[in-house]
Scaffold this motif. Structure first.
Motif, mmCIF file in Angstrom:
data_model
loop_
_atom_site.group_PDB
_atom_site.id
_atom_site.type_symbol
_atom_site.label_atom_id
_atom_site.label_comp_id
_atom_site.label_asym_id
_atom_site.label_seq_id
_atom_site.Cartn_x
_atom_site.Cartn_y
_atom_site.Cartn_z
ATOM 1 N N GLU A 126 -0.548 49.962 13.837
ATOM 2 C CA GLU A 126 1.402 50.571 14.312
ATOM 3 C C GLU A 126 2.342 50.237 13.630
ATOM 4 N N LYS A 157 4.204 51.414 11.015
ATOM 5 C CA LYS A 157 5.584 51.534 11.024
ATOM 6 C C LYS A 157 6.299 50.708 9.657
ATOM 7 N N ARG A 213 6.167 52.350 6.152
ATOM 8 C CA ARG A 213 6.610 54.129 6.794
ATOM 9 C C ARG A 213 8.490 53.781 6.247
ATOM 10 N N GLU A 214 8.548 52.912 7.153
ATOM 11 C CA GLU A 214 9.906 52.397 7.275
ATOM 12 C C GLU A 214 10.419 51.556 5.891
ATOM 13 N N ILE A 258 11.838 45.899 13.938
ATOM 14 C CA ILE A 258 10.414 46.467 14.086
ATOM 15 C C ILE A 258 9.810 44.603 15.002
#
Length: 651
Positions: A582, A586, A589-590, A565
């Motif tokens: 974003e 991310k 979220r991950e 990422i």
């Protein structure tokens, strides 16, 4: 009369002083314009404390002030003295007003490039397209006006008169709840409960001092309507209980005891009064005692708020402002006189009040009363970005406040507001009172919030672009000093490039700040005094979304999924299309995939980054592995290596 400098700073406030000192340190000639005969703004006029929940090193000039005050008490009274012990506790600096003024004065006197003009205020500007060329200032003592030319200008005042004179859009009052979709905007009635907050800080998950109390109830009638109301003003009256140093105030000529009867009335009897009457002496049952909280048996009295009298101040001329200031002074002195002398006050309350008086060794040339009114909220600029409630609370999909790629400072004080009107609901505080200590989180302050929309060489460090609720976390002197120094670096960097600060590449500014110990991202594990080569890099990438919370974990091993990422975000940064929010979302979220991922070694790191370089058209650059190519890479090291590579890429 005419004078010229590289920079003109309006406001001898802590913010203005920090800006002037840093500009001078960067080789610029500065003219600092001060409203009064005395420097330091409210910190030299009775504030007596640095309101912050964070005691880390956040910016060099602010840190210099902290250490200079502590050194003053150490040298003056000894390392084992009560005074030295009292000057720093619970992550806050506590100081006498004359000590603050002395330290600020010495800071300015140490810089030969700074000239200070006392008792002047701005009246007009000259402007060519998007640049100011000169400001004319006028003396409070009827001296000849002075025309000041400069390449850059800073409004570091609480009045915002320079910005207003430049035609910058300004506002005063409260936005409606719907304007920025702020849950606590507009007319609101609340009640604060006990406990310590935020719970993250209580549980050791956030490196902040917990705050006692938070808004726990919102009452009916909280319509969220916008209006022209904002936080009430007062003098931060310095009091002492030392009989040798104590003098009692005389009864003001305008004294009216009916203004203060609400102190001794029950809340239901006091409903509808035009002035807020809130004081530590309200209990009157013998269970209270005012306590000294600054050295030498002194305290800073924050209670005599004069509601309604503040509303004219922001947009008034100085003749009317002087009248408003006098009203506030008389109100504060009248309240103290009432508490000490009026038979409507219980004898135990009068006895306690008589323990306190004005200190003989403070404000000697002003009747021992503060020089400046605490302008708690006034004009706010409508700039290139408006900082709102959303910027000071957890962002959707993150465990941190929103990320700003052009962050130039941090705020962490709970979003809060003092009384705005005398209206109330049964059981509520006065309209506007807030303390969002549970929901507030450390925030990033965008450079754009200091920039007017229509002027490129003016920076506004106090009346910056924010909503009324956003102002609630920005409104403290540590933040203003922080922003003053950041603004100075922006001016110096722009001057070196021959452009106005409003045209500056914000990314270069963020790097400049991070490399010079100015905090742009809050993290739990380290501050700007931490001696590791990865500190500027982690600070910088904290503005690019590389961290979904306040734990940088620089010493932990970097996992492959997180780095994949990071690598993509780094590539987007090189392409000029970063999306920090974003990226952070991310990562959040991950995060479970990251926990299970294998470590990244240096060979993999270089391979993945070289792939990104090729994709982005930077084939000529290679990230060669070092001698320890097969060893796992730590997160801080990875940030440092990415940052070093970023600096090697041609502009």
């Amino acid at each position: 009369m005419y004078r010229k400098a590289d920079v003109v700073v309006i406001g001898g406030t802590p913010s203005g002083i920090a800006c002037a000192v840093r500009c001078a340190g960067e080789g610029l000639n500065v003219i600092l314009v001060n409203l009064t005969d005395h420097l330091g703004g409210v910190m030299g006029s009775g504030l007596g404390v640095t309101d912050t929940l964070y005691d880390g090193f956040r910016a060099p000039i602010y840190e210099t002030f902290i250490q200079s005050v502590r050194e003053y008490y150490k040298k003056s009274y000894g390392e084992n003295s009560e005074q030295y012990a009292a000057c720093y506790s619970k992550r806050k600096l506590h100081f006498e007003p004359h000590v603050a003024e002395l330290v600020f004065t010495r800071m300015l006197e140490a810089e030969s490039r700074i000239s200070v003009l006392y008792r002047y205020y701005p009246v007009s500007v000259e402007q060519v397209r998007r640049k100011l060329t000169a400001v004319t200032i006028r003396s409070f003592d009827d001296g000849a006006p002075i025309r000041l030319e400069a390449d850059a200008f800073v409004d570091a005042s609480h009045e915002g008169d320079l910005a207003a004179a430049a035609g910058v859009e300004m506002r005063a009052g409260r936005e409606s709840r719907g304007e920025y979709d702020e849950p606590h905007a507009g007319k609101i009635f609340t009640q604060t409960g006990g406990g310590k907050y935020p719970r993250d800080a209580v549980e050791g998950l956030l490196n902040l001092e917990p705050f006692a109390g938070t808004t726990q109830q919102i009452f009916s009638g909280s319509t969220g309507e916008g209006d022209n109301a904002f936080q009430a003003y007062n003098f931060r009256v310095c009091l002492t209980c030392n009989p040798v140093n104590r003098v009692y105030p005389s009864k003001p000529d305008s004294y009216d005891k009916t203004l203060y009867l609400g102190i001794v009335e029950k809340p239901e009897d006091n409903r509808g009064r035009t002035h807020v009457l809130r004081t530590h002496l309200m209990l009157g049952d013998g269970s209270w005692r005012l306590k000294s909280h600054i050295p030498n048996d002194k305290l800073t009295w924050n209670d005599p708020l004069l509601l309604g009298a503040q509303l004219e101040y922001p947009n008034a001329g100085w003749e009317r402002r002087k009248e408003i200031i006098r009203e506030h002074a008389d109100f504060a002195l009248g309240m103290l006189y009432f508490l000490q002398n009026d038979e409507a006050v219980g004898p135990d309350v009068r006895q306690e009040a008589l323990r306190w008086g004005l200190p003989k060794d403070e404000f000697i040339d002003n009747g021992h009363f503060p020089y400046e009114l605490l302008v708690r909220e006034g004009r706010r600029m409508v700039g290139r970005y408006t900082f709102t409630e959303h910027d000071g609370i957890l962002a959707s999909g993150l465990n941190r406040a929103p990320v700003h790629s052009d962050s130039i400072g941090i705020a962490e004080w709970p979003i809060s507001s003092h009384d705005c009107t005398a209206d109330r609901r049964p059981g509520s505080s006065n309209d506007g009172v807030l303390m969002l200590s549970e929901s507030t989180r450390p925030s990033q302050i965008p450079y754009r919030s200091l920039l007017p929309q229509n002027v490129d060489n003016l920076l506004v460090t106090i009346c910056l672009s924010c909503s009324h609720i956003g102002w609630g976390t920005l409104r403290l002197e540590p933040v203003f000093m922080h922003l003053g120094e950041s603004a100075a670096y922006a001016i110096a960097l722009a001057a070196g490039q021959g452009i106005p600060p409003g045209k500056l590449d914000a990314d270069k500014l963020v790097r400049k700040l991070a490399e010079n110990q100015v905090m742009v991202s809050f993290f739990n594990e380290f501050d700007m005094a931490t001696r590791h080569n990865w500190v500027p890099a982690v600070q910088y990438f904290g503005t690019k979304g590389f961290f979904a919370d306040y734990d940088a974990k620089p010493e932990e091993i970097l996992d492959r999924h997180t780095f994949s990422i990071w690598a993509g975000a780094f590539g987007s940064l090189l392409a000029g299309s970063p999306n920090p929010l974003e990226t952070a979302r991310k990562l959040h979220r991950e995060r479970e995939r990251s926990r299970d991922a294998e470590p990244v070694n240096r060979i993999e790191f270089h391979r993945m980054i070289e792939d990104e370089l090729v994709i982005r058209g930077f084939q000529g650059l290679q990230a060669h592995p070092d001698q320890n190519a097969s060893t796992p890479l730590r997160r801080g090291e990875a940030c440092f290596m990415l940052y070093r590579l970023l600096l090697a890429i041609p502009n």
